[in-house]
Design a protein around this motif. Structure first.
Motif, mmCIF file in Angstrom:
data_model
loop_
_atom_site.group_PDB
_atom_site.id
_atom_site.type_symbol
_atom_site.label_atom_id
_atom_site.label_comp_id
_atom_site.label_asym_id
_atom_site.label_seq_id
_atom_site.Cartn_x
_atom_site.Cartn_y
_atom_site.Cartn_z
ATOM 1 N N UNK A 197 0.839 -1.191 0.000
ATOM 2 C CA UNK A 197 0.000 0.000 0.000
ATOM 3 C C UNK A 197 0.876 1.244 0.000
ATOM 4 N N UNK A 198 0.346 2.355 0.449
ATOM 5 C CA UNK A 198 1.074 3.621 0.347
ATOM 6 C C UNK A 198 2.222 3.727 1.355
ATOM 7 N N UNK A 199 2.312 2.771 2.285
ATOM 8 C CA UNK A 199 3.371 2.810 3.301
ATOM 9 C C UNK A 199 4.320 1.648 3.102
ATOM 10 N N UNK A 200 5.609 1.889 2.850
ATOM 11 C CA UNK A 200 6.576 0.791 2.751
ATOM 12 C C UNK A 200 6.708 0.066 4.090
ATOM 13 N N UNK A 201 6.822 -1.269 4.032
ATOM 14 C CA UNK A 201 6.910 -2.075 5.259
ATOM 15 C C UNK A 201 8.267 -2.747 5.430
ATOM 16 N N UNK B 258 11.835 1.964 -4.075
ATOM 17 C CA UNK B 258 12.435 0.759 -3.515
ATOM 18 C C UNK B 258 13.737 0.400 -4.217
ATOM 19 N N UNK B 259 13.787 0.616 -5.530
ATOM 20 C CA UNK B 259 15.007 0.296 -6.277
ATOM 21 C C UNK B 259 16.181 1.167 -5.849
ATOM 22 N N UNK C 255 19.420 -0.468 4.186
ATOM 23 C CA UNK C 255 19.238 0.963 4.361
ATOM 24 C C UNK C 255 17.757 1.282 4.562
ATOM 25 N N UNK C 256 17.462 2.274 5.379
ATOM 26 C CA UNK C 256 16.052 2.617 5.642
ATOM 27 C C UNK C 256 15.369 3.149 4.400
ATOM 28 N N UNK C 257 14.077 2.852 4.306
ATOM 29 C CA UNK C 257 13.258 3.323 3.189
ATOM 30 C C UNK C 257 12.463 4.535 3.657
ATOM 31 N N UNK C 258 12.492 5.639 2.928
ATOM 32 C CA UNK C 258 11.699 6.807 3.338
ATOM 33 C C UNK C 258 10.224 6.447 3.528
ATOM 34 N N UNK C 259 9.682 6.769 4.687
ATOM 35 C CA UNK C 259 8.282 6.482 4.987
ATOM 36 C C UNK C 259 8.024 5.096 5.502
#
Length: 536
Positions: free
Chosen positions: A450-454, A483-484, A506-510
């Motif tokens: 969905x709109x939030x990366x997990x 994500x890429x 590495x952390x994903x924004x959001x």
């Protein structure tokens, strides 16, 4: 629903006794079995068609599949598809979404067939279980008619029920609580007609455990019993009606106020009546001082009067002449007063909850017409017309698609989704396209993309086909690029379907996973929903 054309010359109890001596080709029990098989076959086939064509998604088949697996292992019905997407905190179970503990009764099906399609099978069986009850309702309504008339009326009523468009539409949507509500509502109504109030009370209690708002239906039926008891001096019916009237709404209030929050839910999460007030108490006060709000709220969108016209028009307005229709008022009012346009369509599962009430009311009216001298031909014509119209309405809502080979096949995008799911290893954590989720629930920890990366191990997403809950396919393409550039690599793609694997940390924004302080959110309904009565 009689096909009798010749009015008898004596009273109903002794009328046309020569026809009673006719031996039917098939016994009533055999006919009940055949019509039950018809209902089961059609509903299960419609469900399987949705599966093979990749039309059934995580919302809601995947949600119920995850929850039922909990029941099958004697645990709470936890669904991370639901809890992650709507940001419910840890400890949330599906009992905190809708209070439906009766669904646990379907868990043994998973001991035999460990597959999401087991729910489609269970639902078809439960719908089919309503056929014998419909026949008993018809026998009560046509008790004074000759045996041949009762048999034909039961056959026609069985046909209308088995081919009813609310059941075919519900079967197209996967699995829902209506699977239990249909036979339980019929049983409560039938036992009430037979004045077997003990069994009716058991069915009513199970209904209250099927969905939190069904206590309102039980309460309305209590009012029906009270009104009928006044005319017949039925003391047991009067007592039962009073208990139903008081206890049904009380159990609904208890489920919403206490039981759902105790399971991790949020009181008022499904409050979609902002035009009436911010909550139930505020709405009650507002309506008492401005009662016209009920009328304006019920018909302030074009689909709302069309919904009412379709529900009653397909049954030739017959239910309006029976007190039993009062049972449908609370559930119908919930939908008409709602500001959520998803509630206004007939393409979803909501009408399955109303179908037992409206059909029972129609049968009662036809039986009453048959008992009246001079109205039997009218009863015959109305019964046959109801059969024809109901079957015709079911054709575009499930029956027609069954005979079209292309409806059994997945499109290129759906076929690619299925192919991609096979590349995901068992035990992996996955964010998946809504239509792919049910293919992964049995062997992975899967949530909805969905709109939030997990931050899951794998992400299965489409780049050129809008999927729930995204507003546009452009949003999905942007997610892929995000994500890429933050630790994922593309390992497979076909027909716009992309499978990504996380190779970095590495952390994903959001990026966010629901925690103890998470506040549940609802989906924003797209602007194109609520404009077509026949589309979900």
């Amino acid at each position: 629903m009689s096909t009798q054309t010749q009015a008898p010359t004596t009273g109903p109890a002794t009328a046309d006794t020569s026809r009673d001596r006719r031996v039917p080709v098939l016994s009533s029990r055999t006919r009940a079995v055949l019509f039950s098989l018809l209902c089961f076959t059609l509903c299960f086939a419609i469900g399987l068609q949705g599966w093979t064509s990749v039309q059934l998604g995580g919302f809601d088949l995947g949600i119920f599949d995850q929850g039922m697996r909990g029941y099958a292992h004697f645990q709470l019905p936890v669904s991370i598809v639901k809890s992650y997407h709507h940001e419910f905190p840890p400890g949330f179970s599906l009992l905190g979404d809708h209070f439906s503990p009766v669904l646990a009764l379907a868990a043994p099906v998973y001991w035999i067939w460990n597959d999401p399609r087991a729910l489609l099978l269970a639902q078809a069986l439960l719908f089919a279980a309503g056929v014998p009850v419909v026949r008993r309702i018809t026998a009560h309504a046509f008790a004074a008619a000759p045996a041949a008339v009762r048999l034909r009326a039961a056959d026609l009523a069985s046909l209308v029920f088995a081919l009813g468009w609310p059941l075919t539409a519900s079967a197209r949507g996967g699995f829902h609580e209506g699977a239990f509500a249909v036979p339980l509502t019929l049983l409560m109504l039938e036992r009430g007609l037979a004045r077997r109030y003990g069994t009716a009370a058991v069915a009513a209690l199970l209904l209250c455990c099927t969905k939190e708002d069904l206590g309102l239906l039980v309460g309305a039926y209590g009012l029906v019993l009270l009104l009928r008891a006044r005319r017949t001096a039925d003391r047991a019916g009067h007592r039962t009606g009073l208990v139903f009237l008081l206890l049904g709404p009380t159990l609904s209030m208890a489920a919403v106020s206490w039981l759902i929050p105790a399971m991790g839910g949020q009181p008022g999460y499904y409050w979609n009546y902002q035009e009436l007030g911010p909550n139930m108490g505020g709405a009650a006060t507002h309506v008492l001082t401005h009662p016209w709000l009920l009328l304006t709220g019920a018909f302030n969108a074009p689909l709302k009067p069309l919904l009412v016209l379709w529900l009653f028009g397909t049954l030739f307005l017959l239910p309006l002449r029976s007190l039993t229709t009062l049972c449908a008022v609370p559930l119908l009012a919930e939908r008409l007063l709602s500001t959520n346009p998803n509630h206004w369509s007939i393409a979803r599962h909501y009408d399955a909850f109303l179908w037992p009430v409206l059909l029972t009311a129609s049968i009662e009216v036809l039986g009453r017409l048959y008992r009246q001298e001079g109205s039997r031909r009218l009863a015959q014509r109305l019964g046959l017309a109801t059969v024809a119209f109901t079957v015709a309405a079911a054709v575009p809502l499930g029956l027609f698609q069954l005979v079209v080979p292309t409806w059994w096949q997945a499109g290129t995008s759906g076929a690619a989704l299925v192919q991609a799911t096979r590349l995901i290893p068992t035990g992996a954590t996955v964010e998946a396209d809504n239509q792919a989720v049910p293919r992964l629930t049995s062997r992975t920890k899967v949530v909805l993309v969905d709109r939030t990366p997990r931050g899951m191990d794998y992400v299965l997403i489409r780049a050129n086909h809008r999927s729930f809950p995204f507003a546009t396919d452009t949003e999905q393409a942007a997610r892929i690029q995000l994500l890429l550039t933050h630790g994922y690599q593309q390992i497979w793609t076909k027909d716009g379907v992309v499978l990504l694997h996380r190779v970095g940390d590495e952390p994903i924004p959001g990026e966010h996973v629901p925690g103890p302080d998470s506040q549940p959110v609802q989906d924003v309904v797209p602007s194109d929903v609520g404009h077509n009565l026949f589309r979900g």
